[in-house]
Design a protein around this motif. Sequence first.
Motif, PDB file in Angstrom:
ATOM      1  N   ASP A   1       0.867  -1.177   0.000  1.00 41.76           N
ATOM      2  CA  ASP A   1       0.000   0.000   0.000  1.00 41.76           C
ATOM      3  C   ASP A   1       0.908   1.232   0.000  1.00 41.76           C
ATOM      4  N   LEU A   2       0.789   2.072  -1.019  1.00 42.46           N
ATOM      5  CA  LEU A   2       1.676   3.236  -1.140  1.00 42.46           C
ATOM      6  C   LEU A   2       1.318   4.357  -0.163  1.00 42.46           C
ATOM      7  N   ARG A   3       0.239   4.201   0.596  1.00 45.71           N
ATOM      8  CA  ARG A   3      -0.071   5.184   1.643  1.00 45.71           C
ATOM      9  C   ARG A   3       0.800   4.965   2.871  1.00 45.71           C
ATOM     10  N   ARG A   4       1.455   3.848   2.947  1.00 44.59           N
ATOM     11  CA  ARG A   4       2.329   3.490   4.075  1.00 44.59           C
ATOM     12  C   ARG A   4       3.790   3.675   3.645  1.00 44.59           C
ATOM     13  N   PRO A   5       4.718   3.691   4.604  1.00 42.72           N
ATOM     14  CA  PRO A   5       6.136   3.781   4.230  1.00 42.72           C
ATOM     15  C   PRO A   5       6.512   2.651   3.264  1.00 42.72           C
ATOM     16  N   ALA A   6       7.249   3.029   2.221  1.00 47.27           N
ATOM     17  CA  ALA A   6       7.583   2.065   1.163  1.00 47.27           C
ATOM     18  C   ALA A   6       9.061   1.710   1.211  1.00 47.27           C
ATOM     19  N   PRO A   7       9.396   0.513   0.748  1.00 44.03           N
ATOM     20  CA  PRO A   7      10.809   0.129   0.654  1.00 44.03           C
ATOM     21  C   PRO A   7      11.501   0.973  -0.421  1.00 44.03           C
ATOM     22  N   PRO A   8      12.828   1.010  -0.406  1.00 41.50           N
ATOM     23  CA  PRO A   8      13.570   1.863  -1.337  1.00 41.50           C
ATOM     24  C   PRO A   8      13.232   1.646  -2.812  1.00 41.50           C
ATOM     25  N   HIS A   9      12.969   0.419  -3.227  1.00 43.14           N
ATOM     26  CA  HIS A   9      12.705   0.190  -4.656  1.00 43.14           C
ATOM     27  C   HIS A   9      11.355   0.755  -5.102  1.00 43.14           C
TER      28      HIS A   9
END
Length: 134
Positions: free
Chosen positions: A83-91
């Motif tokens: 979910d892009l509303r949450r913190p995302a991994p570097p990639h």
Amino acid sequence: MSARDRRAAERIATSLRGKVFPGQVDCVIADFSKMGARLKFEGAAPQENRMTMVVWSSGVAFDAQVRWRRGLELGVQFFSSRDLRRPAPPHLAEIQALWMKRRPRVGRRQLIASPVILQQRPRLQRRLPYRPEV
């Protein structure tokens, strides 16, 4: 046995707007399941076998692998989602930044001042349920 008989999960027909990365290629998600999707492209479909597909309306990103190609359509199988509303991994950081800019943010004060918002609304009186005296 047809391809539909072999599916592990039922696909649901949609017309959701999506984007495929790398390349920011627009697509229509023609059908969708928890295991994969069928994507339609207006121009040439991406040639990568691994990609990230984002359901643009909801901000859910799926890491996917191409399972089949037919003209302007691709069948992809999902192997992870985020979910892009949450913190995302570097990639996914660049994809998340693009998705976050997808629409202008309107602050609460701007929204309240907007002429489309009713300033005065009638209050409904709350009625207590009738309870006969015992």
